[in-house]
Write an enzyme that holds these catalytic residues in place. Structure first.
Site, PDB file in Angstrom:
ATOM      1  N   THR A  17       0.815  -1.273  -0.030  1.00 46.18           N
ATOM      2  CA  THR A  17      -0.096   0.057   0.067  1.00 46.18           C
ATOM      3  C   THR A  17       0.724   1.114   0.073  1.00 46.18           C
ATOM      4  O   THR A  17       0.230   2.310  -0.477  1.00 46.18           O
ATOM      5  CB  THR A  17      -0.809   0.039   1.301  1.00 46.18           C
ATOM      6  N   TYR A  30      -8.016   0.776  -3.945  1.00 44.55           N
ATOM      7  CA  TYR A  30      -6.777   1.098  -4.730  1.00 44.55           C
ATOM      8  C   TYR A  30      -6.019   0.128  -5.154  1.00 44.55           C
ATOM      9  O   TYR A  30      -6.105  -1.268  -4.945  1.00 44.55           O
ATOM     10  CB  TYR A  30      -5.739   2.045  -3.445  1.00 44.55           C
ATOM     11  N   THR A  96       1.786  -4.218   4.585  1.00 45.92           N
ATOM     12  CA  THR A  96       1.622  -4.423   5.916  1.00 45.92           C
ATOM     13  C   THR A  96       0.917  -5.613   6.120  1.00 45.92           C
ATOM     14  O   THR A  96       1.148  -6.322   7.209  1.00 45.92           O
ATOM     15  CB  THR A  96       0.655  -3.147   6.561  1.00 45.92           C
ATOM     16  N   ASP A  97       0.228  -6.442   5.323  1.00 41.58           N
ATOM     17  CA  ASP A  97      -0.556  -7.597   5.600  1.00 41.58           C
ATOM     18  C   ASP A  97       0.303  -8.586   6.060  1.00 41.58           C
ATOM     19  O   ASP A  97      -0.047  -9.458   6.843  1.00 41.58           O
ATOM     20  CB  ASP A  97      -1.408  -8.177   4.281  1.00 41.58           C
ATOM     21  N   LYS A 169       0.381  -7.395  13.103  1.00 46.18           N
ATOM     22  CA  LYS A 169      -0.609  -6.311  12.426  1.00 46.18           C
ATOM     23  C   LYS A 169      -2.064  -6.514  13.224  1.00 46.18           C
ATOM     24  O   LYS A 169      -2.264  -7.791  13.334  1.00 46.18           O
ATOM     25  CB  LYS A 169      -0.640  -6.336  10.952  1.00 46.18           C
ATOM     26  N   GLU A 290      -2.816 -28.727  28.880  1.00 48.89           N
ATOM     27  CA  GLU A 290      -4.264 -29.443  28.593  1.00 48.89           C
ATOM     28  C   GLU A 290      -4.003 -30.529  27.704  1.00 48.89           C
ATOM     29  O   GLU A 290      -4.680 -31.405  27.554  1.00 48.89           O
ATOM     30  CB  GLU A 290      -5.491 -28.622  28.316  1.00 48.89           C
TER      31      GLU A 290
HETATM   32  C1  SIN Z   1      -1.030  -2.790   3.158  1.00 48.53           C
HETATM   33  O1  SIN Z   1       0.310  -2.588   2.452  1.00 48.53           O
HETATM   34  O2  SIN Z   1      -1.130  -1.926   4.083  1.00 48.53           O
HETATM   35  C2  SIN Z   1      -1.779  -3.761   2.751  1.00 48.53           C
HETATM   36  C3  SIN Z   1      -1.763  -4.492   1.493  1.00 48.53           C
HETATM   37  C4  SIN Z   1      -0.261  -5.043   1.440  1.00 48.53           C
HETATM   38  O3  SIN Z   1      -0.258  -5.964   2.423  1.00 48.53           O
HETATM   39  O4  SIN Z   1       0.141  -5.215   0.263  1.00 48.53           O
END
Ligand code: SIN
Length: 333
Positions: A17, A30, A96-97, A169, A290
């Site tokens: 992103t 996007y 970020t994913d 995340k 457990e």
């Molecule tokens: C992001 O970058 O925040 C989401 C999409 C991705 O991980 O490429």
């Protein structure tokens, strides 16, 4: 013309992103990885005062499409950059994913004390108040300073510095999505000014035992998510599909119901490595609470979430299939 007295950094771009473009800034939709690294840097000309930057495009993808082949390539390109005596550190742009997985993979496989900093953004580059430019500025500041050395792979976002092992995340859209779910932040970075906290607690980078020499693919490891009423079918399907390892995203303390447990026990007996992690997002999965791990030949994920437990298990399986030896890795990294 860059100031030749500044540290030289290699910028390895993979997309995400941070390089995303909307058709209009008010739109939610996007396309990830639309902008080149040069275009991203043009939005923060102030970075020219921090470092001399050399750009390399390693991939151009949304990180939901990140895969093992790209990890291996990225690790090799990062190592090549750091092995260059003239390079002070590396910055990697990434979605970020799955950033926490890539960061942890590099934390276990790149051999260097030099800073390696992953950076992304929650808002596309064309968004109102995009977070990418400041995140990129801060990431370059962290990688350019000698104080960033020896801390393993780091993730910088939202004025925070995270350890690769600790970061997760935790929010779908908000800029404060990254959290250190166990042992806290690596530090803060305010407009390029570093405030570093304690060092990482577990082995990483230059004292990791994992190497990628001769590794062209990683063993198949699947994650199976546990839930109320779960049967054994998903575990059986993963084994039938050829998984050499299973990570159970277990309920609570890494638990699964009786039917799935029986399937996991059979898998372990057949030589498939079974790691019990937790779907809760926090806490430690301990051995023999457990579930009788000793009797069933299971491994407890300790503090690693399921996604990171999968990364460590993939690397672990390049060395051993023995549950006790795999367990030691989970206590070490
Ligand atoms: C992001 O970058 O925040 C989401 C999409 C991705 O991980 O490429």
């Amino acid at each position: 013309m860059a100031d030749p007295t500044l540290p030289r950094l290699r910028l390895l771009a993979t997309g995400g992103t941070i390089a995303g473009a909307q058709t209009s800034p008010a739109q939610r939709g996007y396309r990830a990885a639309a902008f080149s690294m040069e275009a991203l840097l043009a939005a923060v000309p102030q970075v020219a005062a921090l470092a001399q930057l050399e750009v390399e495009q390693v991939a151009a993808l949304g990180s939901q499409d990140m895969d093992e082949a790209t990890w291996l390539k990225l690790a090799a390109r990062t190592q090549a950059a750091l092995d260059d005596d003239g390079i002070a550190g590396a910055v990697i742009t990434h979605g970020t994913d799955t950033m926490e997985e890539t960061a942890f993979f590099l934390n276990l496989t790149v051999r260097s004390e030099k800073p390696v900093v992953l950076v992304g953004a929650m808002r596309p580059a064309t968004a109102i108040s995009a977070d990418g430019p400041m995140n990129l500025y801060n990431a370059i500041a962290v990688a350019a300073q000698p104080a960033g050395r020896g801390r393993g792979v780091l993730v910088v976002a939202n004025d925070e510095i995270h350890f690769a092992r600790e970061v997760a995340k935790t929010n779908t859209t908000q800029v404060g999505t990254f959290r250190a779910t166990h042992r806290g932040l690596a530090g803060l970075v305010n407009a390029g000014r570093l405030h570093l906290y304690g060092p990482p607690v577990r082995r990483h980078t230059w004292h990791s035992e994992f190497g990628l020499a001769g590794v062209t693919a990683l063993p198949r490891v699947e994650i199976v998510y546990a839930y109320a009423g779960m049967g054994r079918d998903l575990v059986d399907a993963a084994v039938r599909a050829g998984a050499r390892g299973l990570v159970i995203a277990g309920v609570g303390d890494g638990n699964v119901g009786a039917a799935a447990l029986a399937a996991c026990a059979e898998a372990a007996k057949a030589g498939v490595a079974v790691v019990r992690a937790s779907r809760t997002g926090g806490g430690v999965v301990e051995r023999n609470i457990e579930i009788d791990d000793d009797a069933l030949g299971f491994v407890a994920a300790d503090e690693l979430n399921p996604a990171k437990a999968r990364v460590l298990l993939q690397l672990g399986l390049t060395r051993t299939r023995e549950p006790r030896a795999l367990q030691e890795l989970f206590f070490t990294y």
